[in-house]
Design a protein around this motif. Sequence first.
Motif, PDB file in Angstrom:
ATOM      1  N   ALA A  15      -1.858   0.882  23.491  1.00 42.29           N
ATOM      2  CA  ALA A  15      -2.375   2.221  23.764  1.00 42.29           C
ATOM      3  C   ALA A  15      -1.421   3.067  24.595  1.00 42.29           C
ATOM      4  O   ALA A  15      -1.281   4.275  24.336  1.00 42.29           O
ATOM      5  N   PHE A  16      -0.736   2.462  25.570  1.00 42.97           N
ATOM      6  CA  PHE A  16       0.012   3.264  26.536  1.00 42.97           C
ATOM      7  C   PHE A  16       1.519   3.026  26.505  1.00 42.97           C
ATOM      8  O   PHE A  16       2.261   3.730  27.202  1.00 42.97           O
ATOM      9  N   ALA A  17       1.970   2.052  25.721  1.00 46.52           N
ATOM     10  CA  ALA A  17       3.416   1.872  25.528  1.00 46.52           C
ATOM     11  C   ALA A  17       3.832   2.323  24.135  1.00 46.52           C
ATOM     12  O   ALA A  17       4.874   2.957  23.957  1.00 46.52           O
ATOM     13  N   TYR A  18       3.010   1.978  23.119  1.00 48.54           N
ATOM     14  CA  TYR A  18       3.298   2.384  21.742  1.00 48.54           C
ATOM     15  C   TYR A  18       2.517   3.637  21.343  1.00 48.54           C
ATOM     16  O   TYR A  18       2.720   4.148  20.236  1.00 48.54           O
ATOM     17  N   TYR A  19       1.592   4.091  22.200  1.00 48.36           N
ATOM     18  CA  TYR A  19       0.820   5.324  21.995  1.00 48.36           C
ATOM     19  C   TYR A  19      -0.019   5.299  20.720  1.00 48.36           C
ATOM     20  O   TYR A  19      -0.311   6.349  20.148  1.00 48.36           O
ATOM     21  N   ASP A  20      -0.398   4.107  20.273  1.00 48.38           N
ATOM     22  CA  ASP A  20      -1.273   3.982  19.099  1.00 48.38           C
ATOM     23  C   ASP A  20      -2.718   3.924  19.592  1.00 48.38           C
ATOM     24  O   ASP A  20      -3.302   2.851  19.761  1.00 48.38           O
TER      25      ASP A  20
END
Length: 306
Positions: free
Chosen positions: A263-268
């Motif tokens: 969620a917060f490193a790959y923004y998926d």
Amino acid sequence: MGKAAAPTARPMTGRWRVTSYWPFVLPAVIIVGAVIVFPWAFTLWMSLHQWTIGGTSSFVGLANYLRLPTDPRFAEAAVHTLYYTVLAVVLPLLLGTISAVVFHARFPLRGFLRGVFVMPMMATPVAIALVWTMMFHPQLGVLNYLLSLVGLPPQLWVFAPSTVIPSLVLVETWQWTPLVMLILLGGLAAIPTEPYESALIDGASRWQMFVHITLPMIAPFMMVAAIIRTIDAVKSFDIIYAITQGGPGTASETINLYLYSVAFAYYDIGYGSAIAVVFFALVVALAALLLMLRNRTKWTDVGGAL
């Protein structure tokens, strides 16, 4: 001229009556809805969409959920979570039981030593992580120095894939064994003395009294401690992230850390929301199972006659 008649007093009646309890309940309902219900409803909605931060969202239905069984990193994180949880429940439960029996006995400075023993659970997770990170250092850490004093070889601790999870469990055990001890101390204090007196008359040993009297009596308290520790260990994040960030590689990456990375490193956000929903469902199912087992744990289910 006669006196005017004094006005008759009329009983005062309230002009405003509360006809419903909703004016008192409504603020709490609004707060619960805003803080709990809406975030989860929005998370469920996001899990049905393909959505990355900065991009547009598109409805994909159950595609994010169908992606989970074929995601090898999610499967690896699930195994790490299970491994970590089992160790982080069994060890504090075992050591907490032993500690509770020891501190239940009367000896000098018992109250002071109890206070010292429960101090780890009062520290903040980040402070604990920083201290243990220095202790785990292969060259400068105090743990390898202590091993050298007894002739054991140095270990890599959190810097090796094979030992990283047991090392993290060591921190978890150090911090939360006092909580288990406090719960079981309450159970030990509630045990009547008559069974022990009868057992002494019958010639029972201390071990027999522990197995056939103490353990059956504190079994419900042990179940409570196991439930609390299981739920806490499954969703553990701060200690692991502060010490290893899921490393080395992905050797200590649990579902919680994988969710954070997606969620917060790959923004998926869409796929991360699907992981969050599945993880929440697993925690709820596990809690329900443990509570069912707790309700079936009776005072006489464990142990037998002397």
